[in-house]
Design a protein around this motif. Structure first.
Motif, PDB file in Angstrom:
ATOM      1  N   GLN A   1       0.838  -1.189   0.000  1.00 48.53           N
ATOM      2  CA  GLN A   1       0.000   0.000   0.000  1.00 48.53           C
ATOM      3  C   GLN A   1       0.874   1.240   0.000  1.00 48.53           C
ATOM      4  O   GLN A   1       1.660   1.439   0.917  1.00 48.53           O
ATOM      5  N   GLN A   3       1.403   5.220   0.278  1.00 49.17           N
ATOM      6  CA  GLN A   3       0.812   6.474   0.761  1.00 49.17           C
ATOM      7  C   GLN A   3       1.602   7.646   0.199  1.00 49.17           C
ATOM      8  O   GLN A   3       2.843   7.603   0.163  1.00 49.17           O
ATOM      9  N   VAL A   5       1.874  11.979   0.203  1.00 49.51           N
ATOM     10  CA  VAL A   5       1.491  13.236   0.842  1.00 49.51           C
ATOM     11  C   VAL A   5       2.178  14.384   0.117  1.00 49.51           C
ATOM     12  O   VAL A   5       3.414  14.452   0.085  1.00 49.51           O
ATOM     13  N   GLY A  26       5.298   3.341   2.485  1.00 51.84           N
ATOM     14  CA  GLY A  26       4.520   2.119   2.413  1.00 51.84           C
ATOM     15  C   GLY A  26       4.953   1.161   1.327  1.00 51.84           C
ATOM     16  O   GLY A  26       4.394   0.068   1.214  1.00 51.84           O
ATOM     17  N   TYR A 111      -2.845   4.909  -6.822  1.00 52.31           N
ATOM     18  CA  TYR A 111      -2.611   5.625  -5.567  1.00 52.31           C
ATOM     19  C   TYR A 111      -2.574   7.136  -5.814  1.00 52.31           C
ATOM     20  O   TYR A 111      -1.899   7.608  -6.729  1.00 52.31           O
ATOM     21  N   GLY A 113      -2.464  11.074  -3.688  1.00 53.01           N
ATOM     22  CA  GLY A 113      -2.415  11.885  -2.500  1.00 53.01           C
ATOM     23  C   GLY A 113      -3.659  12.757  -2.408  1.00 53.01           C
ATOM     24  O   GLY A 113      -4.533  12.708  -3.282  1.00 53.01           O
ATOM     25  N   ARG A 114      -3.732  13.571  -1.368  1.00 50.18           N
ATOM     26  CA  ARG A 114      -4.894  14.432  -1.166  1.00 50.18           C
ATOM     27  C   ARG A 114      -4.828  15.712  -1.984  1.00 50.18           C
ATOM     28  O   ARG A 114      -5.826  16.406  -2.131  1.00 50.18           O
TER      29      ARG A 114
END
Length: 122
Positions: A1, A3, A5, A26, A111, A113-114
């Protein structure tokens, strides 16, 4: 997974520069390729660039060549997007994405990010 940011978004004047950062975790830093997308208000998201996980080959959307530079440091698990000569039309949310190169370029990365907001205005 994986991640992701993002950071570094800001409000800047036209002609300025920004360096966006993407911290990945990750997953081994050389496994996935990392890219950048953006989405402006009322517009579809568009790909900007990506950098491969192992050999650091870079790929740019044709319209993004020249003012955008992607780079990475596998040891730090960081990817950056340098944007020069910012224009009002660069105003958008910028997203860091991860997947294999072909998927980043031709599909929808797994995947995301925000996002980080970049606003260019005088």
């Amino acid at each position: 997974q994986l991640q992701l940011v993002e950071s570094g978004g800001a409000s800047v004047q036209p002609g300025g520069s920004l360096k966006l950062s993407c911290a990945a975790s990750g997953s081994p830093s050389d496994y996935y390729s990392i890219g950048w997308f953006r989405q402006a208000p009322g517009k579809e998201r568009e790909g900007i660039a990506c950098i491969s996980g192992r050999n650091q080959n870079t790929y740019y959307t044709d319209s993004m060549k020249g003012r955008f530079t992607i780079s990475k440091d596998n040891a730090k698990n960081m990817v950056w997007l340098q944007i020069d000569n910012l224009k009002p039309e660069d105003t958008a949310v910028y997203y860091c994405v991860g997947d294999f190169v072909d998927t980043i370029i031709n599909g929808v990365p797994k995947y995301w990010g925000r996002g980080t907001q970049v606003t260019v205005s005088s």
